[in-house]
Design an enzyme around this catalytic site. Structure first.
Site, mmCIF file in Angstrom:
data_model
loop_
_atom_site.group_PDB
_atom_site.id
_atom_site.type_symbol
_atom_site.label_atom_id
_atom_site.label_comp_id
_atom_site.label_asym_id
_atom_site.label_seq_id
_atom_site.Cartn_x
_atom_site.Cartn_y
_atom_site.Cartn_z
ATOM 1 N N ASP A 1 0.875 -1.179 0.000
ATOM 2 C CA ASP A 1 0.000 0.000 0.000
ATOM 3 C C ASP A 1 0.911 1.227 0.000
ATOM 4 O OD1 ASP A 1 -2.393 1.581 0.273
ATOM 5 O OD2 ASP A 1 -1.955 1.789 2.405
ATOM 6 N N SER A 2 0.299 2.394 -0.192
ATOM 7 C CA SER A 2 1.074 3.633 -0.086
ATOM 8 C C SER A 2 1.488 3.902 1.355
ATOM 9 C CB SER A 2 0.226 4.808 -0.567
ATOM 10 O OG SER A 2 -0.893 4.952 0.294
ATOM 11 N N CYS B 1 -4.483 -1.416 -2.019
ATOM 12 C CA CYS B 1 -4.634 0.022 -2.198
ATOM 13 C C CYS B 1 -5.549 0.228 -3.400
ATOM 14 C CB CYS B 1 -3.257 0.627 -2.464
ATOM 15 S SG CYS B 1 -3.288 2.364 -2.908
ATOM 16 N N GLU C 1 -1.915 7.932 8.847
ATOM 17 C CA GLU C 1 -0.449 7.839 8.846
ATOM 18 C C GLU C 1 0.158 8.506 10.085
ATOM 19 O OE1 GLU C 1 1.669 6.106 6.797
ATOM 20 O OE2 GLU C 1 -0.187 5.252 6.005
ATOM 21 N N CYS D 1 -10.972 3.333 0.125
ATOM 22 C CA CYS D 1 -9.525 3.499 0.347
ATOM 23 C C CYS D 1 -9.196 2.669 1.572
ATOM 24 C CB CYS D 1 -9.199 4.974 0.580
ATOM 25 S SG CYS D 1 -7.529 5.256 1.233
ATOM 26 N N HIS E 1 -7.060 2.895 3.833
ATOM 27 C CA HIS E 1 -6.772 3.592 5.098
ATOM 28 C C HIS E 1 -8.051 3.839 5.908
ATOM 29 C CE1 HIS E 1 -2.838 4.565 3.310
ATOM 30 N NE2 HIS E 1 -2.454 5.004 4.499
HETATM 31 N N1 DGL Z 1 -4.681 3.273 0.830
HETATM 32 C C1 DGL Z 1 -4.881 3.859 -0.410
HETATM 33 C C2 DGL Z 1 -6.073 3.465 -1.184
HETATM 34 O O1 DGL Z 1 -6.650 2.452 -0.892
HETATM 35 C C3 DGL Z 1 -4.069 5.000 -0.890
HETATM 36 C C4 DGL Z 1 -4.238 6.257 -0.164
HETATM 37 C C5 DGL Z 1 -3.290 7.275 -0.683
HETATM 38 O O2 DGL Z 1 -2.095 7.042 -0.610
HETATM 39 O O3 DGL Z 1 -3.754 8.322 -1.160
HETATM 40 O O4 DGL Z 1 -6.471 4.131 -2.090
#
Ligand code: DGL
Length: 254
Positions: free
Chosen positions: A8-9, A71, A150, A182, A184
């Site tokens: 993931d990011s 992600c 984060e 997302c 997160h």
């Molecule tokens: N966790 C991410 C997603 O599912 C990426 C969030 C990001 O880095 O902008 O899209």
């Protein structure tokens, strides 16, 4: 035992690992947080694809049998290219769960919270047009949500205020079902649910992604554990930036 690479990011993909561990507690996991480049939400598809490629190579060097792009933004940008470049490698991606939301809404209004990158990707637009023809879909970027996770600000007055700003327009439009598009965002679910009230249902696509991983391993004949196997907890975290956030969240989900 299978070796599964998950990327993931940042730490968001751990919400997917949490669901995978319920079904596959006995595998070896490699988790990569690309947090030096987080957020992905505003980056170009080319940049994200290049990062994914490098991360997948790293997983393969460590013996990965399957890769989860945990992600939504990276899935929309890169998964077709990755599948074309590694046709033998099973990939699981994340997609906003518009279909179950459209089937489950009673108000006829579905909210989608995701990054800007996901919301403008043709992958998402195709899914929405295909499954949500009969319902109204209201979309918002979860502005600041990734940064909250984060920085481990998972609750509190500031978090509630940031969450309210993006969620309120969906509630005002009458959404009774909100898709967390997302990875997160599920870490903010207690705050989201509190702000929305008990009448709103949030849908996290992670359990469906975990089931898809099991199906893929089975179809490729890759041996794996089952939900009642002992938990191995063989999880290696790597990151392009600091590892503290991912480690703290991993401890929470374990
Ligand atoms: N966790 C991410 C997603 O599912 C990426 C969030 C990001 O880095 O902008 O899209």
């Amino acid at each position: 035992m299978a070796t599964i690479g998950i990327m993931d990011s940042g730490a968001g993909g751990l919400s997917v690992l949490r669901e995978i561990l319920r079904l596959l507690p006995g595998e070896r996991y490699l988790y990569y947080s690309d947090n030096a480049n987080c957020p992905y939400g505003e980056k170009t598809p080319e940049f994200i694809t290049d990062r994914c490629r490098q991360i997948v190579r790293g997983f393969l060097d460590e013996g990965a049998d399957a890769v989860v792009i945990a992600c939504n933004t990276a899935t929309a940008a890169a998964i077709a290219t990755l599948r074309a470049e590694w046709p033998e490698l099973p990939f699981v991606g994340m997609e906003p769960a518009v279909k179950p939301a459209a089937l489950g809404t009673r108000s006829g209004v579905v909210g989608v919270l995701a990054t800007a990158g996901t919301l403008k990707a043709s992958k998402y637009l195709d899914t929405r047009n295909h499954y949500a023809g009969d319902v109204k879909v209201v979309e918002r970027v979860g502005k600041g949500f990734v940064e909250l996770v984060e920085s481990l600000e998972l609750d509190g007055p500031h978090t509630e205020q940031v969450v309210r700003e993006s969620l309120e327009p969906l509630l005002q439009a009458g959404a009774d079902t909100v898709v967390l598009g997302c990875t997160h965002y599920p870490f903010l679910l207690p705050v989201l649910q509190r702000v929305a009230g008990p009448g709103v249902r949030f849908i996290d696509p992670a359990p469906a992604a975990a089931r898809q991983l099991v199906r893929l391993l089975d179809s490729r004949g890759i041996a794996h554990s089952s939900p009642d196997s002992p938990a191995l907890r063989d999880i290696t975290i790597k990151s392009s930036g600091q590892s503290e956030t991912a480690r703290r969240i991993l401890n929470q989900i374990l």
